[in-house]
Design a protein around this motif. Structure first.
Motif, short mmCIF file in Angstrom:
data_model
loop_
_atom_site.label_atom_id
_atom_site.label_comp_id
_atom_site.label_asym_id
_atom_site.label_seq_id
_atom_site.Cartn_x
_atom_site.Cartn_y
_atom_site.Cartn_z
N VAL A 128 -1.23 1.44 -3.62
CA VAL A 128 -1.80 0.19 -3.08
C VAL A 128 -1.41 -0.97 -3.64
O VAL A 128 -1.34 -1.10 -4.80
CB VAL A 128 -3.41 0.41 -3.25
N PRO A 129 -0.73 -1.72 -2.77
CA PRO A 129 -0.09 -3.02 -2.99
C PRO A 129 -0.75 -4.06 -3.38
O PRO A 129 -0.90 -4.96 -2.54
CB PRO A 129 1.15 -3.05 -2.08
N ARG A 130 -1.62 -4.22 -4.60
CA ARG A 130 -2.53 -5.36 -4.56
C ARG A 130 -1.64 -6.53 -5.38
O ARG A 130 -1.89 -7.42 -5.15
CB ARG A 130 -3.42 -5.01 -5.86
N CYS A 131 -0.46 -6.29 -5.85
CA CYS A 131 0.38 -7.13 -6.31
C CYS A 131 1.17 -8.04 -5.08
O CYS A 131 1.54 -7.03 -4.25
CB CYS A 131 1.60 -6.56 -7.18
N SER A 132 1.23 -9.30 -4.95
CA SER A 132 1.81 -9.78 -3.89
C SER A 132 3.37 -9.57 -3.96
O SER A 132 3.82 -9.54 -2.69
CB SER A 132 1.67 -11.46 -3.79
N PHE A 133 4.10 -9.50 -4.80
CA PHE A 133 5.36 -9.08 -4.67
C PHE A 133 5.69 -7.79 -4.20
O PHE A 133 6.57 -7.63 -3.37
CB PHE A 133 6.07 -9.16 -6.03
N VAL A 134 5.04 -6.70 -4.45
CA VAL A 134 5.25 -5.32 -4.00
C VAL A 134 4.68 -5.56 -2.54
O VAL A 134 5.34 -4.82 -1.67
CB VAL A 134 4.44 -4.50 -4.66
N ALA A 135 3.50 -5.99 -2.34
CA ALA A 135 3.28 -6.09 -0.94
C ALA A 135 4.40 -6.77 0.21
O ALA A 135 4.71 -6.29 1.26
CB ALA A 135 1.76 -6.78 -0.79
N GLY A 136 4.57 -7.89 -0.23
CA GLY A 136 5.88 -8.48 0.26
C GLY A 136 7.11 -7.74 0.43
O GLY A 136 7.57 -7.67 1.57
N TRP A 137 7.57 -7.06 -0.46
CA TRP A 137 8.65 -6.23 -0.52
C TRP A 137 8.39 -4.94 0.68
O TRP A 137 9.22 -4.75 1.27
CB TRP A 137 8.87 -5.72 -1.75
N ILE A 138 7.12 -4.49 0.56
CA ILE A 138 7.11 -3.28 1.57
C ILE A 138 6.98 -3.84 2.85
O ILE A 138 7.45 -3.37 3.99
CB ILE A 138 5.79 -2.70 1.32
N GLU A 139 6.46 -5.18 3.21
CA GLU A 139 6.61 -5.74 4.31
C GLU A 139 8.19 -5.98 4.91
O GLU A 139 8.53 -5.70 6.15
CB GLU A 139 5.84 -6.92 4.51
N ARG A 140 8.81 -6.45 4.03
CA ARG A 140 10.42 -6.66 4.37
C ARG A 140 11.40 -5.22 4.49
O ARG A 140 12.38 -5.41 4.85
CB ARG A 140 10.95 -7.46 3.36
N HIS A 141 10.72 -4.10 3.90
CA HIS A 141 11.09 -2.90 4.09
C HIS A 141 10.26 -1.81 4.64
O HIS A 141 9.41 -1.22 3.87
CB HIS A 141 11.62 -2.47 2.63
N PRO A 142 10.18 -1.92 5.88
CA PRO A 142 9.02 -1.08 6.68
C PRO A 142 9.20 0.51 6.45
O PRO A 142 8.23 1.10 6.62
CB PRO A 142 9.07 -1.57 8.15
N ASP A 143 10.61 0.89 6.06
CA ASP A 143 10.75 2.40 5.88
C ASP A 143 9.74 2.78 4.69
O ASP A 143 9.79 3.94 4.13
CB ASP A 143 12.16 2.78 5.70
N TYR A 144 9.19 1.83 3.88
CA TYR A 144 8.34 2.27 2.61
C TYR A 144 6.99 2.15 3.08
O TYR A 144 6.17 2.46 2.19
CB TYR A 144 8.62 1.43 1.41
N ALA A 145 6.65 1.60 4.30
CA ALA A 145 5.09 1.64 4.68
C ALA A 145 4.45 2.74 4.81
O ALA A 145 3.14 2.68 4.53
CB ALA A 145 5.01 0.83 6.15
N ASP A 146 4.95 3.77 4.78
CA ASP A 146 4.17 5.33 4.92
C ASP A 146 3.70 5.55 3.29
O ASP A 146 2.91 6.34 3.51
CB ASP A 146 5.23 6.36 5.08
N LEU A 147 4.20 4.94 2.48
CA LEU A 147 3.76 5.23 1.06
C LEU A 147 2.28 4.52 0.70
O LEU A 147 1.79 4.77 -0.02
CB LEU A 147 4.73 4.41 0.18
N VAL A 148 1.91 3.51 1.73
CA VAL A 148 0.75 2.55 1.59
C VAL A 148 -0.57 3.53 1.71
O VAL A 148 -0.30 4.21 2.96
CB VAL A 148 0.65 1.33 2.40
N ALA A 149 -1.35 3.83 0.89
CA ALA A 149 -2.59 4.58 0.96
C ALA A 149 -3.15 4.14 2.46
O ALA A 149 -3.47 3.14 2.56
CB ALA A 149 -3.50 4.69 -0.38
N ASP A 150 -3.77 5.17 3.12
CA ASP A 150 -4.23 5.04 4.33
C ASP A 150 -5.78 4.13 4.01
O ASP A 150 -5.80 3.15 5.20
CB ASP A 150 -5.04 6.25 4.79
#
Length: 96
Positions: free
Chosen positions: A71-93
């Protein structure tokens, strides 16, 4: 500079280090197999750009290898996942 990223569960964070020197941290709260990333910080005097990205990528790779989610509550982690969509599957449903 040769950096390593290590999970330090007793401190609830991943650390990026150069030898004994901590260059940055990605703090989290553990909820079962889910890590809630709350804060990422890198030493601005470390003298190398991209440390935050290296830290987050390694942390997410570790979560993936364990079969967990984030769960990317940190804005840096959230932004990083947005820029690397191949990691979006890790975000909890529950957080998509």
């Amino acid at each position: 500079m040769e950096t390593t990223v290590t999970d330090v569960p007793e401190s609830d964070r991943f650390e990026i280090r150069d030898g004994d020197r901590v260059l940055g941290v990605a703090a989290y709260e553990r909820r079962g197999d889910t890590l809630v990333f709350t804060h990422t910080e890198v030493d601005p005097d470390a003298g190398q750009s991209g440390l935050g990205s290296t830290l987050v990528r390694a942390a997410l790779d570790e979560v993936r290898s364990r079969g967990g989610s984030v769960v990317p509550r940190c804005s840096f982690v959230a932004g990083w996942i947005e820029r690397h969509p191949d990691y979006a599957d890790l975000v909890a449903d529950t957080d998509r």
